[in-house]
Design a protein around this motif. Structure first.
Motif, PDB file in Angstrom:
ATOM      1  N   TYR A 121     -62.853 -13.140  25.980  1.00 50.07           N
ATOM      2  CA  TYR A 121     -61.672 -13.753  26.134  1.00 50.07           C
ATOM      3  C   TYR A 121     -61.208 -14.863  25.595  1.00 50.07           C
ATOM      4  O   TYR A 121     -62.344 -15.875  25.918  1.00 50.07           O
ATOM      5  CB  TYR A 121     -60.885 -13.654  27.504  1.00 50.07           C
ATOM      6  CG  TYR A 121     -60.392 -12.276  27.850  1.00 50.07           C
ATOM      7  CD1 TYR A 121     -61.255 -11.452  28.424  1.00 50.07           C
ATOM      8  CD2 TYR A 121     -59.261 -12.031  27.869  1.00 50.07           C
ATOM      9  CE1 TYR A 121     -61.047 -10.114  28.952  1.00 50.07           C
ATOM     10  CE2 TYR A 121     -58.676 -10.613  28.180  1.00 50.07           C
ATOM     11  CZ  TYR A 121     -59.580  -9.620  28.661  1.00 50.07           C
ATOM     12  OH  TYR A 121     -59.320  -8.515  28.778  1.00 50.07           O
ATOM     13  N   PHE A 146     -58.389 -18.259  25.115  1.00 55.57           N
ATOM     14  CA  PHE A 146     -56.819 -18.598  25.444  1.00 55.57           C
ATOM     15  C   PHE A 146     -56.618 -20.042  24.749  1.00 55.57           C
ATOM     16  O   PHE A 146     -57.323 -20.627  24.697  1.00 55.57           O
ATOM     17  CB  PHE A 146     -56.796 -18.885  26.914  1.00 55.57           C
ATOM     18  CG  PHE A 146     -57.067 -17.768  27.829  1.00 55.57           C
ATOM     19  CD1 PHE A 146     -58.801 -17.563  28.209  1.00 55.57           C
ATOM     20  CD2 PHE A 146     -56.311 -16.929  28.333  1.00 55.57           C
ATOM     21  CE1 PHE A 146     -59.001 -16.765  28.835  1.00 55.57           C
ATOM     22  CE2 PHE A 146     -56.793 -15.828  29.236  1.00 55.57           C
ATOM     23  CZ  PHE A 146     -58.236 -15.648  29.565  1.00 55.57           C
ATOM     24  N   LEU A 197     -49.537 -21.063  28.624  1.00 58.33           N
ATOM     25  CA  LEU A 197     -50.237 -20.274  27.682  1.00 58.33           C
ATOM     26  C   LEU A 197     -49.497 -19.909  26.514  1.00 58.33           C
ATOM     27  O   LEU A 197     -48.364 -19.236  26.546  1.00 58.33           O
ATOM     28  CB  LEU A 197     -50.525 -19.137  28.689  1.00 58.33           C
ATOM     29  CG  LEU A 197     -51.461 -17.848  27.852  1.00 58.33           C
ATOM     30  CD1 LEU A 197     -52.904 -18.642  27.398  1.00 58.33           C
ATOM     31  CD2 LEU A 197     -51.445 -16.539  28.702  1.00 58.33           C
ATOM     32  N   TYR A 254     -53.530 -15.224  23.800  1.00 58.06           N
ATOM     33  CA  TYR A 254     -54.805 -15.206  24.189  1.00 58.06           C
ATOM     34  C   TYR A 254     -55.254 -13.797  23.448  1.00 58.06           C
ATOM     35  O   TYR A 254     -54.567 -12.847  23.057  1.00 58.06           O
ATOM     36  CB  TYR A 254     -55.218 -15.108  25.616  1.00 58.06           C
ATOM     37  CG  TYR A 254     -54.796 -14.008  26.421  1.00 58.06           C
ATOM     38  CD1 TYR A 254     -53.290 -13.719  26.760  1.00 58.06           C
ATOM     39  CD2 TYR A 254     -55.736 -12.859  26.895  1.00 58.06           C
ATOM     40  CE1 TYR A 254     -52.983 -12.831  27.561  1.00 58.06           C
ATOM     41  CE2 TYR A 254     -55.290 -11.877  27.641  1.00 58.06           C
ATOM     42  CZ  TYR A 254     -54.027 -11.682  28.091  1.00 58.06           C
ATOM     43  OH  TYR A 254     -53.492 -10.603  28.691  1.00 58.06           O
ATOM     44  N   ILE A 279     -53.659 -10.151  22.262  1.00 59.92           N
ATOM     45  CA  ILE A 279     -53.065  -9.514  23.377  1.00 59.92           C
ATOM     46  C   ILE A 279     -51.777 -10.006  23.661  1.00 59.92           C
ATOM     47  O   ILE A 279     -50.925  -8.988  23.795  1.00 59.92           O
ATOM     48  CB  ILE A 279     -54.147  -9.467  24.617  1.00 59.92           C
ATOM     49  CG1 ILE A 279     -55.543  -9.078  24.200  1.00 59.92           C
ATOM     50  CG2 ILE A 279     -53.543  -8.845  25.867  1.00 59.92           C
ATOM     51  CD1 ILE A 279     -55.797  -7.836  23.820  1.00 59.92           C
ATOM     52  N   ASP A 280     -51.523 -10.995  23.904  1.00 59.42           N
ATOM     53  CA  ASP A 280     -50.234 -11.498  24.120  1.00 59.42           C
ATOM     54  C   ASP A 280     -49.767 -12.761  23.397  1.00 59.42           C
ATOM     55  O   ASP A 280     -50.481 -13.814  23.639  1.00 59.42           O
ATOM     56  CB  ASP A 280     -50.179 -11.752  25.947  1.00 59.42           C
ATOM     57  CG  ASP A 280     -48.686 -11.911  26.348  1.00 59.42           C
ATOM     58  OD1 ASP A 280     -48.354 -12.157  27.290  1.00 59.42           O
ATOM     59  OD2 ASP A 280     -47.743 -12.247  25.389  1.00 59.42           O
TER      60      ASP A 280
END
Lengths: 119, 117
Positions: free
Chosen positions: B31, B33, B45, B48, B55-56
């Motif tokens: 992962y 970020f 955020l 990420y 993913i988002d």
């Protein structure tokens, strides 16, 4: 809705005393992780302590302990025997472990609490 | 491991210029970020990635912001054109997600302090 709420913008504690920094969280998941980070004035983010939602014992790391109250959805950080070097911003964070497609692994952070330790 | 490495540590640029921030995550972490920190908005955020796939990206403020992760060891965050309100500290973090209760904290880089004048 806020996932992580830290209601104390600032806290003061005298050296050698204990201090509790509050954190409440919002999730409907059964599996999640809770984290605390420290950010001194130099700016780096330092991991302090972790609590898993299934952990029955409160997490401890040296002078740091996490007061985990699952039913109340709180994860307060307790610092015992405060030191001048503990003066910093403290962030509470949560990771939800249930995969909804776009949130698995995501870390949600609170706004932080600025702790000042005085002599 | 050297930890998460970000470059540059400081960047001062003029409004309208392109800015590229770089990040090398910890080897083996799946992962990555990108966060932005300001006094007004705290730690936000932006985007990420999991296994190099975004993913988002709902936190990316505008189309001026874009992020890529061409491989497991490198990611970029680009702002084009930059504006004064983009001035902030940008953090990159990486983690390894394991289910079953194993500790998987995110490790942060030192951050890039961006100033757009």
């Amino acid at each position: 809705a806020q996932k992580i709420t830290q209601t104390q913008p600032g806290m003061f504690v005298q050296e050698k005393e204990a201090v509790t920094l509050d954190c409440t969280y919002d999730t409907s998941d059964q599996s999640y992780g809770l984290f605390w980070y420290k950010q001194p004035s130099s700016g780096e983010m330092i991991f302090l302590i972790y609590q898993g939602s299934y952990d029955e014992q409160n997490a401890t790391e040296g002078r740091y302990s996490l007061n985990f109250q699952k039913a109340r959805k709180s994860a307060n950080l307790v610092i015992s025997a405060s030191q001048l070097g503990d003066s910093a911003m403290y962030f509470c964070a949560m990771r939800e472990d249930y995969d909804r497609g776009s949130t698995l692994g995501r870390l949600y952070f609170g706004r932080g609490t600025q702790l000042t330790v005085w002599p | 491991d050297a930890g998460v490495i970000q470059s540059p540590r400081h960047e001062v640029t003029e409004m309208g210029q392109e800015v590229t921030l770089r990040c090398k995550p910890i080897s083996g972490h799946d992962y990555l970020f990108w966060y932005r920190q300001t006094m007004m908005r705290g730690l936000e955020l932006l985007i990420y990635f999991n296994n190099n796939v975004p993913i988002d990206d709902s936190g990316m403020p505008e189309d001026r912001f874009s992020a890529k992760m061409p491989n497991a060891s490198f990611s970029t965050l680009k702002i084009q054109p930059s504006e004064p309100r983009d001035s902030a500290v940008y953090f990159c973090a990486s983690s390894l997600l394991r289910t079953g209760g194993e500790n998987t904290e995110a490790f942060f880089g030192q951050g890039t302090r961006l100033t757009v004048v």
